[in-house]
Design a protein around this motif. Structure first.
Motif, PDB file in Angstrom:
ATOM      1  N   GLY A 299     -10.166  18.181   0.955  1.00  0.00           N
ATOM      2  CA  GLY A 299      -9.259  17.929  -0.355  1.00  0.00           C
ATOM      3  C   GLY A 299     -10.277  16.899  -1.554  1.00  0.00           C
ATOM      4  O   GLY A 299      -9.736  15.925  -0.779  1.00  0.00           O
ATOM      5  N   GLY A 300     -10.786  16.673  -2.026  1.00  0.00           N
ATOM      6  CA  GLY A 300     -10.719  15.257  -2.504  1.00  0.00           C
ATOM      7  C   GLY A 300     -11.648  15.990  -4.356  1.00  0.00           C
ATOM      8  O   GLY A 300     -11.632  17.130  -5.126  1.00  0.00           O
ATOM      9  N   GLN A 301     -11.654  14.657  -5.123  1.00  0.00           N
ATOM     10  CA  GLN A 301     -12.664  14.800  -6.790  1.00  0.00           C
ATOM     11  C   GLN A 301     -14.128  14.903  -6.412  1.00  0.00           C
ATOM     12  O   GLN A 301     -14.833  14.935  -5.500  1.00  0.00           O
ATOM     13  N   LEU A 302     -14.797  15.756  -7.104  1.00  0.00           N
ATOM     14  CA  LEU A 302     -16.491  16.137  -7.593  1.00  0.00           C
ATOM     15  C   LEU A 302     -16.631  15.479  -8.456  1.00  0.00           C
ATOM     16  O   LEU A 302     -18.477  16.269  -8.718  1.00  0.00           O
TER      17      LEU A 302
ATOM     18  N   SER B  48     -26.715  17.788  -5.087  1.00  0.00           N
ATOM     19  CA  SER B  48     -26.000  18.931  -4.282  1.00  0.00           C
ATOM     20  C   SER B  48     -24.669  17.680  -3.650  1.00  0.00           C
ATOM     21  O   SER B  48     -24.804  17.018  -4.302  1.00  0.00           O
ATOM     22  N   PHE B  49     -23.170  18.444  -3.865  1.00  0.00           N
ATOM     23  CA  PHE B  49     -22.031  17.936  -3.362  1.00  0.00           C
ATOM     24  C   PHE B  49     -21.606  18.464  -2.388  1.00  0.00           C
ATOM     25  O   PHE B  49     -20.031  17.970  -1.723  1.00  0.00           O
ATOM     26  N   LEU B  50     -22.175  18.755  -1.468  1.00  0.00           N
ATOM     27  CA  LEU B  50     -21.894  18.968  -0.354  1.00  0.00           C
ATOM     28  C   LEU B  50     -21.306  18.725   1.322  1.00  0.00           C
ATOM     29  O   LEU B  50     -20.499  18.696   1.312  1.00  0.00           O
ATOM     30  N   ASN B  51     -22.078  17.324   0.821  1.00  0.00           N
ATOM     31  CA  ASN B  51     -21.769  16.316   1.845  1.00  0.00           C
ATOM     32  C   ASN B  51     -20.182  15.266   1.268  1.00  0.00           C
ATOM     33  O   ASN B  51     -19.621  14.298   1.055  1.00  0.00           O
ATOM     34  N   GLN B  52     -20.738  16.036  -0.083  1.00  0.00           N
ATOM     35  CA  GLN B  52     -18.498  15.035  -0.080  1.00  0.00           C
ATOM     36  C   GLN B  52     -17.670  16.041   0.355  1.00  0.00           C
ATOM     37  O   GLN B  52     -16.458  15.785   0.052  1.00  0.00           O
ATOM     38  N   ILE B  53     -18.029  17.312   0.992  1.00  0.00           N
ATOM     39  CA  ILE B  53     -17.400  18.540   1.429  1.00  0.00           C
ATOM     40  C   ILE B  53     -17.015  17.941   2.612  1.00  0.00           C
ATOM     41  O   ILE B  53     -17.814  18.444   3.838  1.00  0.00           O
TER      42      ILE B  53
END
Length: 401
Positions: free
Chosen positions: A365-368, A395-400
């Motif tokens: 979990g976190g903020q995008l 891409s926001f894949l590396n944030q997940i």
């Protein structure tokens, strides 16, 4: 985290309800409805009675906004990734929003017809159908049927109406004009529009039933005939790389059957989510995209905040079932295509941020954050499946994780 050269998730499931805006976008000053916000106002209208336990757990209230959602608490700890997105294109309806999600941003607005179709076009339709075109102007489908349905039923005409979007709707009583004939008429209009290079987004067949205005009701069998996307989309790259794409709802219509391996066309939201659960049991790899339709109207009439909230609560219950079906190798993405305020008398879509929620059983979990284009979703999907992107979007894949 997995290595960068490996697929992060085997399956990505997208759920997209329409008209779930979460506050004016930063450039909303361009829009006369800049103060509209259906989600926040829906919570205010329900005065704490809008129960969305699944979306609460997913962190809907954790998304950055000007004012908290009345009666909804933040998720602690946050187990999904949340953010908000605004469209990059100046104009955004369902068609262009979905295209932008899949990498194709339309900077030149599609054509609208506020005063109806040109007389020459109307004559072509009347000659082809041997029926008179009535209305031929801007209206809601509910008002059009109420005002012109009796004439259409008695005289065998066809009702043609436009809106503030790039949409032309064709309606007739199915007891007078069969669905197949109505579809044939819409295909003809689509052909003529394309032949004349009209950038007309969608032509929608809307059969209705009943004997009088007091009992006229939209019938099943809606069908959308969209213009072909003017370029490749993420879906084309996926299917071209042997990544299956399944569309549930009007996804196939929106992309004119381009980049879709299997289409499941269902009108009712409950049916769409029920079928999604079945598809998840059968399809372990690829992209499953489910459109839930617009939340601002039912049977052609605007729902108002009460109906809007009730619809959200039904979806929330089924989302709980979908969450239970997720595997550690699944990613669920929930977003929306545009806003539309139920407390406003206007039917025009509003320029707003829409929610972005990304959830997986193993996510921390976190903020995008605030994303500046819907194309970030498509970029994330491509990166996940190891396909080089030729589109805008980050891409926001590396944030997940």
């Amino acid at each position: 985290m997995m290595g960068e050269d490996m697929k992060r998730f085997n399956r990505i499931v997208m759920v997209v309800p329409g008209a779930v805006g979460t506050g004016a976008a930063v450039d909303a000053k361009k829009d006369e409805n800049q103060r509209a916000e259906p989600l926040g106002r829906g919570f205010q209208q329900f005065q704490g009675r809008l129960q969305l336990p699944t979306l609460t757990d997913l962190g809907l209230a954790n998304i950055s906004r000007d004012a908290p959602l009345s009666g909804m608490s933040m998720a602690h700890p946050l187990t999904s990734y949340v953010g908000r997105i605004q469209p990059a294109a100046d104009y955004c309806d369902s068609l262009t929003a979905y295209w932008e999600m899949m990498g194709l941003s339309i900077q030149r607005p599609l054509q609208t017809f506020p005063t109806g179709l040109a007389a020459k076009f109307v004559k072509q339709i009347e000659k082809f159908t041997n029926r008179k075109v009535i209305l031929n102007g801007r209206s809601s489908i509910g008002d059009a049927i109420n005002d012109y349905g009796l004439q259409q039923t008695q005289e065998g005409d066809i009702i043609v109406l436009t809106s503030s979007d790039s949409i032309l709707q064709v309606s007739a009583n199915q007891a007078v004009v069969s669905r197949n004939e109505l579809y044939r008429i819409c295909r003809f209009i689509r052909f003529v529009a394309d032949k004349n290079n009209l950038r007309l987004g969608r032509i929608i067949a809307r059969p209705f039933a009943g004997e009088a205005p007091s009992n006229f009701i939209l019938a099943g069998g809606r069908r959308d005939y969209a213009m072909i996307p003017p370029g490749n989309t993420v879906l084309d790259l996926l299917t071209g790389s042997d990544v299956p794409v399944i569309g549930i709802g009007k996804v196939d219509d929106i992309f004119a059957n381009h980049g879709i391996d299997k289409s499941i066309s269902l009108l009712n939201n409950d049916d769409r989510l029920t079928r999604l659960i079945t598809v998840m049991e059968e399809q372990a790899f690829g992209l499953i995209m489910t459109d839930l339709g617009d939340f601002e109207a039912s049977n052609g009439d605007r729902l108002g905040s009460q109906g809007y909230g009730e619809k959200l609560m039904r979806v929330d219950r089924q989302l709980g079932e979908i969450i239970n079906q997720l595997k550690p190798t699944d990613l669920l993405i929930i977003t929306a295509d545009h806003g539309n305020d139920q407390t406003s008398n206007r039917t025009r879509h509003t320029r707003e941020f829409v929610p972005l929620i990304a959830a997986s059983p193993n996510a921390h979990g976190g903020q995008l954050g605030t994303r500046r284009t819907f194309s970030d979703i498509g970029a994330t999907i491509l990166e996940n499946f190891g396909i080089p992107s030729q589109f805008p979007g980050t891409s926001f894949l590396n944030q997940i994780s």
